[in-house]
Design a protein around this motif. Sequence first.
Motif, PDB file in Angstrom:
ATOM      1  N   ALA A  28     -23.016  -1.269  30.380  1.00  0.00           N
ATOM      2  CA  ALA A  28     -22.658  -1.243  32.081  1.00  0.00           C
ATOM      3  C   ALA A  28     -21.631  -0.452  32.079  1.00  0.00           C
ATOM      4  N   PRO A  29     -21.966  -0.265  33.383  1.00  0.00           N
ATOM      5  CA  PRO A  29     -20.989   0.710  34.631  1.00  0.00           C
ATOM      6  C   PRO A  29     -19.750   0.168  34.960  1.00  0.00           C
ATOM      7  N   ILE A  30     -19.151   0.714  34.428  1.00  0.00           N
ATOM      8  CA  ILE A  30     -17.689   0.033  34.759  1.00  0.00           C
ATOM      9  C   ILE A  30     -16.423   1.225  35.623  1.00  0.00           C
ATOM     10  N   LYS A  31     -15.912   0.477  36.607  1.00  0.00           N
ATOM     11  CA  LYS A  31     -15.512   1.622  37.616  1.00  0.00           C
ATOM     12  C   LYS A  31     -13.522   0.624  37.196  1.00  0.00           C
ATOM     13  N   TRP A  32     -12.172   2.200  37.380  1.00  0.00           N
ATOM     14  CA  TRP A  32     -11.812   1.444  36.999  1.00  0.00           C
ATOM     15  C   TRP A  32     -10.927   1.675  38.254  1.00  0.00           C
ATOM     16  N   ALA A  33      -9.192   1.528  37.665  1.00  0.00           N
ATOM     17  CA  ALA A  33      -7.782   1.485  38.619  1.00  0.00           C
ATOM     18  C   ALA A  33      -7.308   0.728  38.049  1.00  0.00           C
ATOM     19  N   GLN A  34      -5.708   1.056  38.504  1.00  0.00           N
ATOM     20  CA  GLN A  34      -4.946   0.643  37.540  1.00  0.00           C
ATOM     21  C   GLN A  34      -3.271   0.625  39.219  1.00  0.00           C
ATOM     22  N   ARG A  35      -2.166  -0.577  38.825  1.00  0.00           N
ATOM     23  CA  ARG A  35      -1.060  -0.020  38.730  1.00  0.00           C
ATOM     24  C   ARG A  35      -0.685  -0.402  38.165  1.00  0.00           C
ATOM     25  N   SER A  36       0.808  -0.316  37.774  1.00  0.00           N
ATOM     26  CA  SER A  36       2.076  -0.742  36.023  1.00  0.00           C
ATOM     27  C   SER A  36       1.797  -1.069  35.710  1.00  0.00           C
ATOM     28  N   ASP A  37       1.475  -2.307  36.352  1.00  0.00           N
ATOM     29  CA  ASP A  37       1.533  -4.035  35.877  1.00  0.00           C
ATOM     30  C   ASP A  37       0.006  -4.484  35.380  1.00  0.00           C
ATOM     31  N   CYS A  38      -1.107  -3.831  35.901  1.00  0.00           N
ATOM     32  CA  CYS A  38      -1.926  -4.199  35.934  1.00  0.00           C
ATOM     33  C   CYS A  38      -3.359  -3.383  36.256  1.00  0.00           C
ATOM     34  N   LEU A  39      -4.864  -3.845  35.781  1.00  0.00           N
ATOM     35  CA  LEU A  39      -5.684  -2.611  35.567  1.00  0.00           C
ATOM     36  C   LEU A  39      -6.751  -3.662  36.424  1.00  0.00           C
ATOM     37  N   PHE A  40      -7.735  -2.641  37.879  1.00  0.00           N
ATOM     38  CA  PHE A  40      -8.994  -3.378  38.463  1.00  0.00           C
ATOM     39  C   PHE A  40      -9.979  -3.240  38.270  1.00  0.00           C
ATOM     40  N   LEU A  41     -10.819  -3.762  37.074  1.00  0.00           N
ATOM     41  CA  LEU A  41     -12.447  -3.681  36.797  1.00  0.00           C
ATOM     42  C   LEU A  41     -13.784  -3.511  37.352  1.00  0.00           C
ATOM     43  N   THR A  42     -14.180  -3.109  37.736  1.00  0.00           N
ATOM     44  CA  THR A  42     -15.535  -3.476  38.558  1.00  0.00           C
ATOM     45  C   THR A  42     -16.968  -3.282  37.544  1.00  0.00           C
ATOM     46  N   VAL A  43     -17.700  -4.444  37.007  1.00  0.00           N
ATOM     47  CA  VAL A  43     -18.811  -4.163  36.141  1.00  0.00           C
ATOM     48  C   VAL A  43     -19.651  -3.932  37.850  1.00  0.00           C
ATOM     49  N   ASP A  44     -20.490  -2.595  37.642  1.00  0.00           N
ATOM     50  CA  ASP A  44     -20.807  -1.616  38.595  1.00  0.00           C
ATOM     51  C   ASP A  44     -22.543  -2.431  38.813  1.00  0.00           C
ATOM     52  N   LEU A  45     -22.982  -3.447  38.810  1.00  0.00           N
ATOM     53  CA  LEU A  45     -24.218  -3.852  38.948  1.00  0.00           C
ATOM     54  C   LEU A  45     -24.135  -5.036  40.064  1.00  0.00           C
ATOM     55  N   HIS A  46     -25.783  -5.194  40.392  1.00  0.00           N
ATOM     56  CA  HIS A  46     -25.911  -5.880  41.576  1.00  0.00           C
ATOM     57  C   HIS A  46     -26.703  -7.250  40.869  1.00  0.00           C
ATOM     58  N   ASP A  47     -26.221  -8.507  41.388  1.00  0.00           N
ATOM     59  CA  ASP A  47     -27.037  -9.998  40.964  1.00  0.00           C
ATOM     60  C   ASP A  47     -27.039 -10.540  39.389  1.00  0.00           C
ATOM     61  N   ILE A  48     -25.690 -10.082  38.952  1.00  0.00           N
ATOM     62  CA  ILE A  48     -25.305 -10.159  37.379  1.00  0.00           C
ATOM     63  C   ILE A  48     -25.314 -12.088  37.587  1.00  0.00           C
ATOM     64  N   SER A  49     -26.356 -12.861  36.336  1.00  0.00           N
ATOM     65  CA  SER A  49     -26.457 -13.753  36.328  1.00  0.00           C
ATOM     66  C   SER A  49     -26.358 -13.820  34.342  1.00  0.00           C
ATOM     67  N   ASP A  50     -25.930 -15.055  33.813  1.00  0.00           N
ATOM     68  CA  ASP A  50     -25.762 -15.488  32.613  1.00  0.00           C
ATOM     69  C   ASP A  50     -24.059 -14.273  31.894  1.00  0.00           C
ATOM     70  N   ASP A  51     -23.324 -14.269  32.861  1.00  0.00           N
ATOM     71  CA  ASP A  51     -22.946 -13.299  32.434  1.00  0.00           C
ATOM     72  C   ASP A  51     -21.229 -13.844  31.797  1.00  0.00           C
ATOM     73  N   SER A  52     -20.911 -13.382  30.446  1.00  0.00           N
ATOM     74  CA  SER A  52     -19.703 -13.340  29.831  1.00  0.00           C
ATOM     75  C   SER A  52     -18.519 -12.618  29.614  1.00  0.00           C
ATOM     76  N   ILE A  53     -17.124 -13.410  29.914  1.00  0.00           N
ATOM     77  CA  ILE A  53     -16.541 -11.730  29.473  1.00  0.00           C
ATOM     78  C   ILE A  53     -15.268 -12.437  28.670  1.00  0.00           C
TER      79      ILE A  53
END
Length: 148
Positions: A28-53
């Motif tokens: 899965a392609p992952i995009k990421w950005a951050q702040r000092s206290d956290c991360l922002f991640l995006t799984v860059d896929l459309h219409d995801i089903s049966d997702d588990s994290i």
Amino acid sequence: QKLLFSRQAFIKEYMETKENKGAAVNTAPIKWAQRSDCLFLTVDLHDISDDSITFTETTMHFSGMSEEKYFEANLEFYKPIVANRCQWKNHPLGVEIYVKKKDAEFWPHLLKDKSLEKLNTVTTDWNHYVDSEEEEEKETGFDWAKMI
């Protein structure tokens, strides 16, 4: 827990069916950005089903289906996170993930082993990127209040 088991059972059954035997697990392609206290991640896929994290103190595991293909991402973070403070929301254009860092500091890269970032298709999310000096000036674009 029952829901997680049923997703895992579905994925196992999917991978074991005759037409999918030997089918490659797609990264899965992952995009990421951050702040000092956290991360922002995006799984860059459309219409995801049966997702588990799932999260541990140092890792994140994603799995899901998109366009009838099975995808996974296994990330070992650069530094520890607070697993029970992580959240995610599935949208038609991907899954947005909020990851709380254990210690508030900017990381030089996302993964413990930086060389794995290309293998794991990890890229910078320029829409949410800020330099450490600009952190207080820029909004994240993620509306986490709606996720809770």
